[in-house]
Structures are given as C-alpha cells and as structure tokens.
Design an enzyme around this catalytic site. Sequence first.
Site: not given
Ligand code: BJW
Ligand code: ZN
Length: 248
Positions: A102-103, A118, A150
């Site tokens: 989101v950055d 996201h 609002c």
């Molecule tokens: C490097 C490095 C370097 C470090 N070089 N590499 C059960 C089972 C399956 C799914 C679900 C479940 N229960 C719920 C769900 C669905 C849920 C989900 O997936 N949950 C799982 C976690 C279990 N998903 C959702 O809810 C999504 N919506 C959805 O499914 O809608 C349908 C629905 C509607 C109504 C009800 C139910 C379902 C929405 C997901 C939204 C995620 N939001 C966030 C926050 C965003 C806002 C913010 O930034 O504050 O998004 S959470 C957070 O995780 C953020 C990220 O985009 C996202 C992914 O993280 P990312 O980018 O992979 O980062 P990291 O930290 O995990 O990994 C970093 C990596 O970099 C590491 O591997 C390091 O090794 C590496 N690294 N330095 C190279 N220099």
């Molecule tokens: Zn408003």
Amino acid sequence: MNLPNILLDKLKSANRILFFTGAGISAESGVDTFRGKGGLWNKMKPEELASFDGFMRNPNLVWEWYQYRRKVVRNTTPNPGHRAIAEFEKYFDTIDVITQNVDNLHRRAGSKNILELHGNIERNYCMECGKYYGVEEFLNSEEVPKCPECGGMIRPDVVWFGENLPDGIYETAVQRAQFSDVCFVVGTSAVVYPAAYIPTRAKEAGSFVVEINLEGTDISGSLDLSFQGKSGEILPEILAAVKEIREN
Ligand code: BJW
Ligand code: ZN
C-alpha cells in the site's frame, strides 16, 4: 551471481513480464514487513490492526498505526529493487506490476502499469458518504478525523482481513498473470488470499515463475526457480543481464 541459462533464455524471448510483489520489496526502504524476521505481526495482532472489527473496537489506535506508517513511507524512497522493476519497461513490450503493498513506492520508482490489490495508504475515504481524501488533509490528526462533508468516520483506503478486494481487480490480476511469459514473485510470504493464488495461476497458464525472497516460502517448491536473497540486490543483477541479452 550466475543466472541459470533457462532464465536467460526465457527473458530473451519474453514479451510480457509480470512482477507480483509483497512487503519484502520495500524492506530495504525501511518499511516493515508483516511476517518473517522482524515482521510487524511478531509484535502486534493482525486482527486488532488490520480488520474492520479491530478498527471499530479501537479506531484511534488503528488510525495512529496508519499515521505512523504514512510518516515512514513519506520519509523514505524507492530502493534498487523498485527501480530495477521500473527500468524493465525499457526492454519489454509489457510490464505489469501487481502489488499487495500500500506504500506507493512502485509508482514513485516510475512503474506505470500497477494494480494495487490491497489499496493505498496515501488515500482515505469517508465510511458514511464514500468521499475520498488524500493524506494531506489529515496529516496532523492523531485521532480518527470526521468527514468535513458529513461528519462520518474517515478510514485509510486499504483492504483489511475479511474485506473484498477492490471491484474486479483480482480478476484483472489473474488475467495479467495468465498472459505473462515470465512472472517474478518478489518479497511475499504468499499466505494471504486471494492474492496468493496469483503465482499459481501464472504457472498453470504456462508462465515461467521465479521467486525472489530472503527465505523459502510455502510455494517455493512449486515454482520454476527460487532465489534466496535481497530483492534490492537480485533484481538489479537480473536487469543487468536483461540489458545485455535484449540490447544485442
Ligand atoms: C524479503 C526481503 C528482502 C523480507 N528481499 N524478500 C482461512 C484460510 C484461507 C483464507 C482465509 C482464512 N480466513 C480468512 C481468510 C481470508 C483472508 C486470508 O488470506 N487469511 C490468511 C492470512 C489466513 N483474506 C482476506 O480476508 C482477504 N479478503 C478476502 O478474502 O475477501 C473475501 C472475503 C470477504 C468476507 C469474508 C471472508 C472473505 C483480504 C486480505 C487483506 C490483507 N490485508 C493486509 C493489510 C493491508 C493494509 C495494510 O498494509 O495495513 O495486506 S494483511 C498484510 O498481508 C498486507 C499484505 O499485503 C499481506 C501480504 O503480506 P506480504 O506482502 O506477503 O508480506 P509478509 O510480511 O507476509 O512477507 C514478506 C516477505 O518478504 C517474507 O517472506 C520475507 O522473507 C520477505 N523479505 N525482506 C526479499 N529484502
Ligand atoms: Zn462523508
């Protein structure tokens, strides 16, 4: 680093390259990741900070967390990983960036075709009337501001757990993944769905899928190649090879 010939061959003939990125690509800009070593979720509970219920329980805490992260993002710059991705555009017909971040750092690095799955931390909207606001309006608000139109609560324009991704964006992302010739999966733990399906959708459609991450992930074994190291070092090396093979 010696890049495998198979990657060089694929890059030589490719027209469409996709970068699917996560928090790790911004780590070298000083933006915290969520999981992995030093990740935010080791210290804080995701459901308290990144969910609608968490926001409603403690709006000012969640707002404060986003205001803090906005400051971090404003005071940093894209790193060599973001810049390498932007420079790939000189060498291929189509470069797509699909990011979970989101950055805004891909945009600031100069990438053009970006899908933000996201949301974007540098936008807000009113939960009542839906009006969008930038971050400047509320730069110094330490508490959740009220909508000037609002009186509704203002929230960051990001996707929290349990919320749907912006309309149609996931379907578009899957199409771009399926069209890609080479797909780089950079700095993501690939555990958050539906985003985490994207590398698999690319692979199933015949794309050559390459992971770049500090460590192995759950999907490493199912991809074509997996590089372990910093994206800010590996991506510029791949770009240097691209320059050689695509300019001659
Ligand atoms: C490097 C490095 C370097 C470090 N070089 N590499 C059960 C089972 C399956 C799914 C679900 C479940 N229960 C719920 C769900 C669905 C849920 C989900 O997936 N949950 C799982 C976690 C279990 N998903 C959702 O809810 C999504 N919506 C959805 O499914 O809608 C349908 C629905 C509607 C109504 C009800 C139910 C379902 C929405 C997901 C939204 C995620 N939001 C966030 C926050 C965003 C806002 C913010 O930034 O504050 O998004 S959470 C957070 O995780 C953020 C990220 O985009 C996202 C992914 O993280 P990312 O980018 O992979 O980062 P990291 O930290 O995990 O990994 C970093 C990596 O970099 C590491 O591997 C390091 O090794 C590496 N690294 N330095 C190279 N220099
Ligand atoms: Zn408003």
